[in-house]
Write an enzyme that holds these catalytic residues in place. Structure first.
Site, PDB file in Angstrom:
ATOM      1  N   GLU A  18      -4.887  -8.629  -0.111  1.00  0.00           N
ATOM      2  CA  GLU A  18      -5.688  -8.393   1.092  1.00  0.00           C
ATOM      3  C   GLU A  18      -7.138  -8.157   0.705  1.00  0.00           C
ATOM      4  O   GLU A  18      -7.420  -7.448  -0.252  1.00  0.00           O
ATOM      5  CB  GLU A  18      -5.227  -7.132   1.860  1.00  0.00           C
ATOM      6  N   GLU A  24       0.808  -1.233   0.000  1.00  0.00           N
ATOM      7  CA  GLU A  24       0.000   0.000   0.000  1.00  0.00           C
ATOM      8  C   GLU A  24       0.832   1.270   0.000  1.00  0.00           C
ATOM      9  O   GLU A  24       0.850   2.024   0.981  1.00  0.00           O
ATOM     10  CB  GLU A  24      -0.988  -0.029   1.174  1.00  0.00           C
TER      11      GLU A  24
HETATM   12  C1  FCB Z   1      -4.798  -2.329   4.971  1.00  0.00           C
HETATM   13  C2  FCB Z   1      -3.450  -2.638   5.574  1.00  0.00           C
HETATM   14  C3  FCB Z   1      -3.494  -3.734   6.611  1.00  0.00           C
HETATM   15  C4  FCB Z   1      -4.727  -3.673   7.450  1.00  0.00           C
HETATM   16  C5  FCB Z   1      -5.959  -3.592   6.597  1.00  0.00           C
HETATM   17  C6  FCB Z   1      -7.256  -3.590   7.371  1.00  0.00           C
HETATM   18  O1  FCB Z   1      -4.820  -0.995   4.605  1.00  0.00           O
HETATM   19  O2  FCB Z   1      -2.526  -3.005   4.584  1.00  0.00           O
HETATM   20  O3  FCB Z   1      -2.303  -3.640   7.350  1.00  0.00           O
HETATM   21  O4  FCB Z   1      -4.626  -2.608   8.327  1.00  0.00           O
HETATM   22  O5  FCB Z   1      -5.904  -2.462   5.797  1.00  0.00           O
END
Ligand code: FCB
Length: 442
Positions: A350, A163
């Site tokens: 994710e 990110e």
């Molecule tokens: C993302 C992050 C991770 C976690 C999720 C909920 O932005 O990469 O570390 O905090 O959100």
């Protein structure tokens, strides 16, 4: 839903969010230790000092993964454990921890997938300017080398950064994340150095790792929708897309920075050196994406900072504890990114949801909403594969409840419930559901 038989079904975590043990075995201070110690930065006044105590309980936690039946685990390496000052002396004791973790995973037939940077920059580097300073990019390449020398023979999947948008903007423009600046030009300069650091690290990883290693990156991507039919909102959504997605993905794909955004950023544009775009465009094996929610975007002519947009809530959408839910956005994002960039493979690095979970009287954690959330998103991933997206794996965020950055312990994203007073782990219903889902896929 039918996924390919070699599909990776995984879970994800990050070092600062779960490890704790911040002062053990020579670990240096990170910017998150420093940030969390400042009053008012973390909602519940907490920090990652203990978190899930994973540093001491990693065997038990790999045991949870075995029970879940996942065949992959995405975790990150704490830079200050490996290079306490950010560069220079390598701290072998810090690497020992990851060495043992990787062996435990391999013994359990779980593919280790490593993120190098999930936001815990050594404070010593921040003291020299952090991501605002170009030397941090060089230090990152050193960090990549130290990790790859030790683990490169056993890690088949690498993500340089997690990110980058958050690193740059939440950390340097919004004062939401460490190091906590409110300076838009600094954020763009930091973003540039993060991209350069990625480009410097890729050839280092290629050199140090097994030839079969796959190297990529894990940006969070946005799915921007115009708030109305007005042309101004369509243009605003396009700018938001530039701000969030294209500013990072275009240079990674060898296209340099998007011209429309360079103009939008007038007065804030970063300093670039000759050859930077070539460095950043080091060929990648895959693109990872972190997808959580959609963004409804309106023009904001009175806005003071680029991209001059406003986020408009959509009351028709169901919500998790902290976000709107829109599963088709995952399909739209995957197909769009594949069409526009065509990386050889993609991963969902994710996706997951926070709910106010609690242990019920029967001792279980009944999170039917999380199950519905995951099911809906898995369906969209399957659709994307049918549409030709070379999707290779899916990492659910997260293996267990953990330190959710500026929200502290107030948001529970885990498949596993963690009682932070006792460190007891309890599978939520969603963990059992995921286990059965994976089983039916095999
Ligand atoms: C993302 C992050 C991770 C976690 C999720 C909920 O932005 O990469 O570390 O905090 O959100």
């Amino acid at each position: 839903m039918k996924f390919p038989s070699d599909f990776l079904w995984g879970v994800a975590t990050s070092s600062y969010q779960i490890e704790g043990a911040v002062a053990e075995d020579g670990r240096g201070e990170s910017i998150w230790d420093r940030f969390a110690a400042q009053p008012g930065k973390i909602k519940d006044g907490s920090s990652g000092a203990v978190a899930c105590d994973h540093y001491h309980r990693y065997r038990e936690d790999v045991g949870l993964m075995r029970e879940l039946g996942v065949n992959a685990y995405r975790f990150s390496i704490a830079w200050p454990r490996v290079l306490p000052k950010g560069f220079g002396r390598v701290n072998d004791a810090g690497l020992d921890f990851y060495d043992k973790l990787v062996d435990e995973l391999l013994k359990s037939k779980i593919t280790p997938a490593v993120t190098l940077y999930h936001w815990d920059l050594p404070q010593a580097l921040q003291d020299r300017g952090g991501w605002g300073h170009r030397d941090t990019a060089q230090a990152f390449a050193e960090f990549a080398q130290a990790v790859a020398r030790r683990l490169g023979d056993r890690i088949p999947i690498w993500f340089t950064h997690n990110e980058m948008w958050c690193t740059a903007f939440l950390g340097h423009a919004n004062d939401m994340y460490a190091p906590g600046y409110s300076n838009f030009a600094l954020a763009l300069q930091a973003a540039h150095h993060v991209l350069v650091s990625h480009g410097l690290a890729v050839p280092v990883l290629r050199e140090e790792c097994a030839k079969t290693a796959n190297i990529g990156i894990a940006p969070n991507i946005a799915y921007p929708l115009p708030a109305t039919d007005a042309l101004s909102d369509a243009e605003a959504a396009r700018r938001f897309d530039g701000f969030f997605n294209r500013w990072f993905l275009d240079p990674l794909a060898g296209k340099g920075y998007p011209q429309d955004m360079w103009e939008c950023y007038k007065g804030y544009t970063p300093h670039i050196e000759d050859g930077d775009f070539q460095i950043i465009a080091a060929p990648l094996d895959f693109l990872g994406i972190n997808y959580y929610n959609p963004d409804r975007i309106a023009d904001d002519p009175a806005g003071v900072l680029p991209p001059y947009t406003r986020q408009i809530p959509d009351p028709t959408l169901k919500r998790t504890a902290d976000r709107e839910i829109y599963a088709p956005g995952l399909y739209e994002s995957l197909t769009r990114l594949h069409r526009d960039y065509g990386f050889p493979a993609m991963y969902i690095t994710e996706n997951g949801a926070a709910y106010p979970d609690a242990v019920a009287e029967d001792g279980g954690v009944h999170d039917a909403e999380r199950i519905a959330f995951l099911q809906a998103h898995f369906e969209q991933a399957a659709r994307a594969i049918d549409a030709g997206v070379p999707l290779k794996g899916y990492f659910v965020w997260s293996l267990m409840d953990n330190f959710e950055w500026s929200q502290g312990y107030t948001l529970r994203y885990g498949l596993t419930y963690v009682d932070f007073a006792t460190q007891q782990r309890i599978f939520k219903d969603s963990a059992r559901w995921y286990r059965e889902f994976i089983e039916t896929q095999r």
